[in-house]
Design a protein around this motif. Structure first.
Motif, mmCIF file in Angstrom:
data_model
loop_
_atom_site.group_PDB
_atom_site.id
_atom_site.type_symbol
_atom_site.label_atom_id
_atom_site.label_comp_id
_atom_site.label_asym_id
_atom_site.label_seq_id
_atom_site.Cartn_x
_atom_site.Cartn_y
_atom_site.Cartn_z
ATOM 1 N N LEU A 228 0.809 -1.219 0.000
ATOM 2 C CA LEU A 228 0.000 0.000 0.000
ATOM 3 C C LEU A 228 0.844 1.272 0.000
ATOM 4 C CD1 LEU A 228 -2.738 -1.027 2.610
ATOM 5 C CD2 LEU A 228 -2.864 -1.167 0.118
ATOM 6 N N LEU A 229 2.050 1.194 0.561
ATOM 7 C CA LEU A 229 2.821 2.419 0.773
ATOM 8 C C LEU A 229 3.649 2.862 -0.426
ATOM 9 C CD1 LEU A 229 3.981 1.943 4.468
ATOM 10 C CD2 LEU A 229 2.194 3.432 3.573
ATOM 11 N N LEU A 230 3.922 1.964 -1.358
ATOM 12 C CA LEU A 230 4.738 2.364 -2.506
ATOM 13 C C LEU A 230 4.101 3.534 -3.250
ATOM 14 C CD1 LEU A 230 7.089 2.073 -4.445
ATOM 15 C CD2 LEU A 230 5.792 0.295 -5.657
ATOM 16 N N ALA A 231 2.810 3.414 -3.540
ATOM 17 C CA ALA A 231 2.132 4.492 -4.266
ATOM 18 C C ALA A 231 2.118 5.787 -3.462
ATOM 19 C CB ALA A 231 0.703 4.069 -4.604
ATOM 20 N N LEU A 232 1.953 5.670 -2.127
ATOM 21 C CA LEU A 232 1.938 6.879 -1.293
ATOM 22 C C LEU A 232 3.299 7.564 -1.284
ATOM 23 C CD1 LEU A 232 -0.201 5.920 1.842
ATOM 24 C CD2 LEU A 232 -0.889 7.159 -0.209
ATOM 25 N N GLN A 233 4.370 6.771 -1.223
ATOM 26 C CA GLN A 233 5.708 7.370 -1.229
ATOM 27 C C GLN A 233 5.941 8.169 -2.504
ATOM 28 O OE1 GLN A 233 8.381 4.105 -0.546
ATOM 29 N NE2 GLN A 233 7.670 3.759 1.514
ATOM 30 N N LEU A 234 5.481 7.636 -3.613
ATOM 31 C CA LEU A 234 5.612 8.354 -4.893
ATOM 32 C C LEU A 234 4.628 9.523 -4.957
ATOM 33 C CD1 LEU A 234 5.862 5.224 -7.208
ATOM 34 C CD2 LEU A 234 7.724 6.765 -6.582
ATOM 35 N N GLY A 235 3.452 9.318 -4.418
ATOM 36 C CA GLY A 235 2.417 10.348 -4.489
ATOM 37 C C GLY A 235 2.718 11.569 -3.647
ATOM 38 N N ASP A 237 5.765 12.614 -2.955
ATOM 39 C CA ASP A 237 7.011 13.207 -3.456
ATOM 40 C C ASP A 237 6.679 14.566 -4.070
ATOM 41 O OD1 ASP A 237 9.054 13.980 -5.329
ATOM 42 O OD2 ASP A 237 9.860 11.955 -5.218
ATOM 43 N N GLY A 238 7.235 15.627 -3.497
ATOM 44 C CA GLY A 238 6.898 16.974 -3.941
ATOM 45 C C GLY A 238 7.195 17.224 -5.407
ATOM 46 N N LYS A 239 8.213 16.554 -5.945
ATOM 47 C CA LYS A 239 8.543 16.734 -7.360
ATOM 48 C C LYS A 239 7.433 16.175 -8.235
ATOM 49 C CE LYS A 239 12.302 16.162 -10.686
ATOM 50 N NZ LYS A 239 13.676 15.642 -10.891
ATOM 51 N N ASN A 240 6.914 14.975 -7.858
ATOM 52 C CA ASN A 240 5.810 14.397 -8.626
ATOM 53 C C ASN A 240 4.557 15.256 -8.511
ATOM 54 O OD1 ASN A 240 7.340 12.180 -9.462
ATOM 55 N ND2 ASN A 240 6.841 11.005 -7.623
ATOM 56 N N VAL A 241 4.367 15.860 -7.337
ATOM 57 C CA VAL A 241 3.218 16.752 -7.151
ATOM 58 C C VAL A 241 3.373 17.983 -8.037
ATOM 59 C CG1 VAL A 241 2.004 18.224 -5.504
ATOM 60 C CG2 VAL A 241 2.772 15.940 -4.809
ATOM 61 N N PHE A 242 4.571 18.576 -8.034
ATOM 62 C CA PHE A 242 4.807 19.789 -8.835
ATOM 63 C C PHE A 242 4.635 19.504 -10.325
ATOM 64 C CE2 PHE A 242 7.882 22.291 -11.321
ATOM 65 C CZ PHE A 242 7.317 23.551 -11.147
ATOM 66 N N LEU A 243 5.138 18.343 -10.766
ATOM 67 C CA LEU A 243 5.058 18.006 -12.192
ATOM 68 C C LEU A 243 3.659 17.547 -12.597
ATOM 69 C CD1 LEU A 243 8.456 16.106 -12.602
ATOM 70 C CD2 LEU A 243 7.900 18.439 -13.338
ATOM 71 N N GLY A 244 2.811 17.278 -11.600
ATOM 72 C CA GLY A 244 1.450 16.859 -11.905
ATOM 73 C C GLY A 244 1.304 15.377 -12.158
ATOM 74 N N SER A 245 2.390 14.611 -11.979
ATOM 75 C CA SER A 245 2.314 13.167 -12.211
ATOM 76 C C SER A 245 1.735 12.426 -11.018
ATOM 77 C CB SER A 245 3.695 12.608 -12.554
ATOM 78 O OG SER A 245 4.640 12.928 -11.544
ATOM 79 N N SER A 246 1.706 13.089 -9.849
ATOM 80 C CA SER A 246 1.101 12.465 -8.668
ATOM 81 C C SER A 246 -0.416 12.626 -8.710
ATOM 82 C CB SER A 246 1.636 13.101 -7.384
ATOM 83 O OG SER A 246 0.851 12.700 -6.280
ATOM 84 N N PRO A 247 -1.160 11.551 -8.437
ATOM 85 C CA PRO A 247 -2.624 11.702 -8.387
ATOM 86 C C PRO A 247 -3.081 12.562 -7.211
ATOM 87 C CG PRO A 247 -1.971 9.481 -7.700
ATOM 88 C CD PRO A 247 -0.735 10.156 -8.212
ATOM 89 N N LEU A 248 -2.153 12.922 -6.311
ATOM 90 C CA LEU A 248 -2.490 13.768 -5.168
ATOM 91 C C LEU A 248 -2.304 15.256 -5.473
ATOM 92 C CD1 LEU A 248 -0.823 11.679 -2.299
ATOM 93 C CD2 LEU A 248 -3.158 11.546 -3.201
ATOM 94 N N ALA A 249 -1.737 15.571 -6.634
ATOM 95 C CA ALA A 249 -1.519 16.973 -7.012
ATOM 96 C C ALA A 249 -2.839 17.752 -6.974
ATOM 97 C CB ALA A 249 -0.894 17.043 -8.401
ATOM 98 N N GLY A 250 -2.805 18.902 -6.328
ATOM 99 C CA GLY A 250 -3.993 19.743 -6.246
ATOM 100 C C GLY A 250 -4.993 19.314 -5.193
ATOM 101 N N LYS A 251 -4.624 18.295 -4.381
ATOM 102 C CA LYS A 251 -5.575 17.770 -3.393
ATOM 103 C C LYS A 251 -5.164 18.067 -1.953
ATOM 104 C CE LYS A 251 -7.401 14.086 -6.323
ATOM 105 N NZ LYS A 251 -7.674 12.632 -6.462
ATOM 106 N N LEU A 252 -4.233 19.004 -1.763
ATOM 107 C CA LEU A 252 -3.834 19.374 -0.404
ATOM 108 C C LEU A 252 -5.065 19.840 0.376
ATOM 109 C CD1 LEU A 252 -1.211 19.640 1.310
ATOM 110 C CD2 LEU A 252 -1.198 22.071 0.692
ATOM 111 N N GLY A 253 -5.252 19.250 1.543
ATOM 112 C CA GLY A 253 -6.423 19.596 2.349
ATOM 113 C C GLY A 253 -7.645 18.747 2.068
ATOM 114 N N GLU A 254 -7.563 17.897 1.064
ATOM 115 C CA GLU A 254 -8.702 17.034 0.731
ATOM 116 C C GLU A 254 -8.605 15.691 1.462
ATOM 117 O OE1 GLU A 254 -9.606 16.433 -3.349
ATOM 118 O OE2 GLU A 254 -9.409 18.563 -3.868
ATOM 119 N N LYS A 255 -9.765 15.106 1.711
ATOM 120 C CA LYS A 255 -9.804 13.795 2.343
ATOM 121 C C LYS A 255 -9.627 12.726 1.272
ATOM 122 C CE LYS A 255 -12.569 10.861 5.391
ATOM 123 N NZ LYS A 255 -13.839 10.688 6.093
ATOM 124 N N ILE A 256 -8.617 11.862 1.465
ATOM 125 C CA ILE A 256 -8.352 10.814 0.464
ATOM 126 C C ILE A 256 -8.401 9.422 1.075
ATOM 127 C CG2 ILE A 256 -6.894 12.341 -0.930
ATOM 128 C CD1 ILE A 256 -4.523 10.530 0.242
#
Length: 427
Positions: A228-235, A237-256
């Motif tokens: 379960l944690l592999l995807a979270l570690q990548l998700g 990652d601030g670089k993946n968030v900045f590049l938009g490749s993380s599915p968590l990009a733009g979801k700061l503060g959202e319940k996931i």
């Protein structure tokens, strides 16, 4: 003295510079197929320079600590082709205390390490002499110095000690592998408990039982939580968030995830595998909540990515990687979690994790070591079984979180977690 020379030379042309020097000594004892395979000691030394020249970053490393002119020249040359710098080297900052050095590690002899390996294998052999065993025992002592042109200077020493034992049990065409290990920055590693845990895994696997394909509850003990944690570690990652490749990009503060889920990056736990006072860029380490009550609280940043994203470094440089991940304990005892399961799977280890597109959260893996739960009891090992699902969907469907967290590998502290429904495919 060397770092001062490196910085002075670099700053004759550069607008900023960082230098580090590291040395380490390690000893490793390994057993293979019931026999002592090797006892190796090694030393390594390296130094590196990073510069900002005309707004671009250049870096160079070498193992020759006399090559002061060369490593600086190569860093300056590399800057011409480097990426734009989105940061400045940090000035001096107070760093929190955390214990990462244990003098007792230095005094462990090679003979003692061989004895630890032999004792672990002996305990497993007492259970079953047919198991073909491998074992390892390792220790290291490392020292490092760091300086930059902004005035940050520090040195650090760290130790590590680890042990593990596992093996193959071949019965006809069936090959079972099971094992356990642990390592951290302190001599106090209980190798007897490690061997007993390995025996327990083999005992649970004595019976080979069938399981039907279907959607069912799955329990992940600490060793299995990597699924379960592999995807979270990548998700996260601030670089993946900045590049938009993380599915968590733009979801700061959202319940996931389920509101009972709390995950933090904590490099300030004494003697944990990835603990330390500062990261590789001189930024003081800190505890960074990632998920609280199922809600995204932060992402992980190094200096450059933070600069690009308009954020602040979380002390996870270089690379925005997590340090020690800590998952908060829940309320349900593990035994009750099993007892409440009418039909399900307990997953200790898998094969094939990380293939495909892991950052998306999707996983489809072979269960290397898994057990069937039937009417509240673990009845035996399953074979030729695949597990599939999506991490982010799974974390919304947590059935229970265990009330006792344990270390898995030295950098993950987590209780067992039961997901309500995942796809299990049996051949």
């Amino acid at each position: 003295m060397i770092l001062k020379r490196l910085i002075e030379k670099a700053m004759k042309k550069a607008q900023g510079a960082q230098a580090s020097l590291g040395q380490s000594e390690s000893t490793n004892v390994s057993f293979e197929n019931d026999k002592l395979k090797s006892v190796k000691s090694s030393q390594s030394t390296g130094m590196s320079v990073k510069v900002i020249l005309d707004g671009k970053v250049g870096s160079s490393q070498t193992t020759d600590i006399d090559d002061v002119d060369g490593v600086v020249a190569r860093a300056l040359e590399a800057a011409a082709f480097g990426s734009p710098a989105h940061f400045e080297f940090p000035g001096p900052q107070e760093a929190p205390d955390v214990a990462v050095y244990d003098d007792a590690v230095l005094h462990v002899t090679k003979e003692e390490m061989v004895g630890i390996g032999e004792e672990m294998m002996g305990l497993v052999k007492e259970y079953n002499t047919d198991i073909l065993l491998n074992a390892r025992v390792g220790k290291s002592v490392s020292g490092g110095e760091f300086a930059n042109s902004a005035g940050t200077e520090f040195s650090a020493e760290t130790t590590s000690f680890s042990a593990g034992v596992g093996g193959q049990w071949i019965r006809g065409t069936d090959i079972l592998w099971a094992g356990h290990g642990f390592g951290w920055k302190k001599r106090e590693v209980d190798h007897v408990t490690i061997a007993k845990k390995t025996v327990k895994l083999f005992k649970m696997a004595e019976n080979l039982v069938p399981i039907d394909s279907g959607v069912m509850p799955v329990i992940f003990p600490p060793e299995g939580m990597k699924v379960l944690l592999l995807a979270l570690q990548l998700g996260f990652d601030g670089k993946n968030v900045f590049l938009g490749s993380s599915p968590l990009a733009g979801k700061l503060g959202e319940k996931i995830a389920d509101e009972r889920l709390f995950i933090a990056d904590n490099p300030l736990i004494d003697y944990a595998g990835s603990s330390g006072r500062r990261d590789g860029e001189g930024i003081p380490h800190q505890v960074t909540p990632l998920i609280e009550g199922g809600v995204i609280e932060n992402f992980l940043y190094d200096l450059d990515t933070a600069g690009r994203a308009g954020a602040k470094s979380t002390g996870n440089g270089v690379g925005c990687h997590p340090t020690n991940l800590v998952i908060k304990e829940g309320e349900m005892p593990y035994e009750e979690m099993v007892k409440n399961t009418k039909e399900g799977l307990l997953v200790h280890d898998v094969l094939g994790l990380g293939q495909g597109n892991p950052i998306s959260g999707e996983f489809s893996v072979n269960v290397q070591l898994g057990y069937k739960i039937d009417n509240g009891e673990i009845v035996g090992r399953v074979k030729d079984v695949m597990l599939a699902g999506n991490t982010y969907e799974a974390l919304k469907n947590i059935n229970a979180i265990g009330d006792k967290a344990e270390w898995a590998g030295g950098s993950l502290l987590t209780p067992p977690i039961q997901i309500a429904k995942l796809s299990v495919v049996a051949k």
